[in-house]
Design a protein around this motif. Structure first.
Motif, PDB file in Angstrom:
ATOM      1  N   GLU A 169       0.865  -1.204   0.000  1.00 19.17           N
ATOM      2  CA  GLU A 169       0.000   0.000   0.000  1.00 19.17           C
ATOM      3  C   GLU A 169       0.885   1.231   0.000  1.00 19.17           C
ATOM      4  OE1 GLU A 169      -3.592   0.655   2.176  1.00 19.17           O
ATOM      5  OE2 GLU A 169      -3.270  -1.292   3.130  1.00 19.17           O
ATOM      6  N   THR A 170       0.861   1.975  -1.085  1.00 19.36           N
ATOM      7  CA  THR A 170       1.780   3.105  -1.224  1.00 19.36           C
ATOM      8  C   THR A 170       1.016   4.403  -1.492  1.00 19.36           C
ATOM      9  OG1 THR A 170       1.978   2.653  -3.579  1.00 19.36           O
ATOM     10  CG2 THR A 170       3.637   1.653  -2.155  1.00 19.36           C
ATOM     11  N   ARG A 171       1.630   5.507  -1.089  1.00 18.26           N
ATOM     12  CA  ARG A 171       1.122   6.852  -1.398  1.00 18.26           C
ATOM     13  C   ARG A 171       2.323   7.700  -1.818  1.00 18.26           C
ATOM     14  NH1 ARG A 171      -2.444   3.932  -0.819  1.00 18.26           N
ATOM     15  NH2 ARG A 171      -4.176   3.991   0.660  1.00 18.26           N
ATOM     16  N   ILE A 172       2.099   8.587  -2.796  1.00 16.61           N
ATOM     17  CA  ILE A 172       3.194   9.449  -3.287  1.00 16.61           C
ATOM     18  C   ILE A 172       2.722  10.891  -3.237  1.00 16.61           C
ATOM     19  CG2 ILE A 172       4.649  10.040  -5.268  1.00 16.61           C
ATOM     20  CD1 ILE A 172       4.264   7.138  -6.274  1.00 16.61           C
ATOM     21  N   VAL A 173       3.396  11.725  -2.442  1.00 15.04           N
ATOM     22  CA  VAL A 173       3.021  13.137  -2.424  1.00 15.04           C
ATOM     23  C   VAL A 173       4.091  13.945  -3.163  1.00 15.04           C
ATOM     24  CG1 VAL A 173       4.045  13.518  -0.101  1.00 15.04           C
ATOM     25  CG2 VAL A 173       2.369  15.140  -1.005  1.00 15.04           C
ATOM     26  N   ARG A 174       3.636  14.788  -4.092  1.00 15.87           N
ATOM     27  CA  ARG A 174       4.547  15.714  -4.775  1.00 15.87           C
ATOM     28  C   ARG A 174       4.417  17.071  -4.087  1.00 15.87           C
ATOM     29  NH1 ARG A 174       3.327  13.924 -10.948  1.00 15.87           N
ATOM     30  NH2 ARG A 174       4.542  12.008 -10.901  1.00 15.87           N
ATOM     31  N   ILE A 175       5.428  17.381  -3.287  1.00 13.54           N
ATOM     32  CA  ILE A 175       5.379  18.585  -2.445  1.00 13.54           C
ATOM     33  C   ILE A 175       5.935  19.775  -3.223  1.00 13.54           C
ATOM     34  CG2 ILE A 175       6.255  19.600  -0.299  1.00 13.54           C
ATOM     35  CD1 ILE A 175       6.651  16.652   0.688  1.00 13.54           C
ATOM     36  N   PHE A 176       5.192  20.874  -3.197  1.00 15.68           N
ATOM     37  CA  PHE A 176       5.681  22.133  -3.760  1.00 15.68           C
ATOM     38  C   PHE A 176       6.263  22.972  -2.622  1.00 15.68           C
ATOM     39  CE2 PHE A 176       4.130  22.496  -8.237  1.00 15.68           C
ATOM     40  CZ  PHE A 176       3.607  21.217  -8.345  1.00 15.68           C
TER      41      PHE A 176
END
Ligand code: NAD
Length: 321
Positions: A169-176
């Motif tokens: 179970e994975t999550r990917i956040v692209r942070i600005f």
């Protein structure tokens, strides 16, 4: 009731320490992990007396072992500012690649859900504006910033592979760009640079003509977005950032006004591959997470300035040079 257990890597850093605060407050048992490459124990020392916080001094590019059960992992360890990753290019590549591999392995072993901290830098110097998650990016792999951008792009690929191949179970956040208290005063990014220059009576340095834009998100908004993403069932990359875009020249003027500084703005050549514009498309975060930023730049900068004023004397202490 037994507490849920969460491992947070990069815990002594700017974002990691705020995430530790949030998960401790929410009643989790938080295991902070850091090798203090760019972080400081001062960011988390207030958590040490708590029974639901523990700290492991460990380099995540080496095998990662955590005894007992683990429900969640947040992988935030990585040099993050251009100064840091240009000085530590190999560590940056290793923590994004080997470090992420180790933590995905741990997530698989423990059947934990893992969220990895990616970045708007995966979009490089973008040809699409604002940037939606579907945009593949425009990155120079062998340019100076490539060590960071490509490490994060690899991080996203291996995370998707563990999801698709191993069912993790994975999550990917692209942070600005995110800002707030506990940013390092001398980390070289525009906001700390402008604030420390204004507070120490130096002219503010703007690179290029200052027309390049950034969008700054206050740290509490980012933490809320990450919290919601972790508990959502969305596994594709998700932008989290503030779409309120400003040119760096106007931003420098705002800081002069906020600090009451009478200094001038001076211009220096633009660094190689510096992105010309940056602004997140946050349609997905709005519709899927019901999230949007709440803290205005004015309020966020006021809170950050308070922190910078308190810490400005430490700027030239050995720890900070
Ligand atoms: P930071 O430098 O303040 O924190 C990073 C932490 O990771 C530091 O405490 C450092 O000591 C630790 N670390 C580095 N290498 C390590 C290793 N091998 N093992 C263990 N610990 C290690 O940076 P930050 O701004 O808090 O960024 C945190 C994460 O968020 C990073 O992954 C960064 O790429 C990502 N990110 C941050 C921003 C931002 O605006 N701050 C934007 C996009 C992405």
């Amino acid at each position: 009731m037994e507490r849920k257990r969460i491992l947070i890597t990069g815990a002594a850093g700017f974002l990691g320490s705020h995430l530790c605060d949030r998960f401790v407050q929410e009643g989790f048992h938080v295991i902070g992990m850091d090798n203090l490459l760019t972080g400081s124990l001062r960011n988390i020392e207030h958590l040490f007396p708590l029974e639901n916080f523990e700290f492991y001094f460990h380099d995540v590019t080496k095998f990662v072992h955590v005894p007992g059960k683990l429900d969640y992992i947040l992988h935030f360890a990585s040099p993050a500012s251009p100064i840091d990753y240009l000085q530590k290019p190999i560590q940056t590549l290793k923590v994004g690649s080997l470090g992420t591999h180790n933590l995905l392995g741990l997530a698989k072993e423990k059947k934990a859900r893992i969220l990895v901290a990616s970045t708007s830098e995966v979009y490089g110097d973008p040809e699409v504006h604002p940037q939606p998650e579907e945009y593949w990016g425009h990155v120079n792999p062998v340019g100076p910033r490539g060590v960071y951008d490509e490490a994060k792009r690899f991080m996203e690929s291996i995370t998707m592979a563990y999801h698709n191949f191993h069912g993790v179970e994975t999550r990917i956040v692209r942070i600005f760009n995110t800002y707030g208290p506990r940013m390092r005063l001398n980390d070289g990014r525009a906001l700390p640079a402008f604030m420390t220059q204004a507070l120490t009576g130096q002219d503010l340095t703007v690179f290029g003509d200052g027309s390049q834009t950034r969008s700054f998100c206050y740290v509490s908004d980012l933490v809320e977005g990450i919290y919601r993403l972790l508990f959502s069932d969305y596994h594709l990359p998700m932008n989290i950032g503030n779409p309120d875009e400003i040119s760096l020249l106007d931003f420098a003027k705002e800081i002069l006004e906020l600090t009451g500084s009478k200094q001038k703005i001076v211009f220096k050549p633009l660094p190689t591959d510096d992105p010309k514009q940056r602004r997140p498309d946050i349609t997905k975060a709005r519709t899927i997470l019901g999230w949007e930023p709440k803290v205005s730049r004015r309020e966020g900068l006021r809170l950050t300035l308070e922190y910078f004023k308190k810490h400005i004397d430490e700027l030239h202490s050995p720890q900070n040079t």
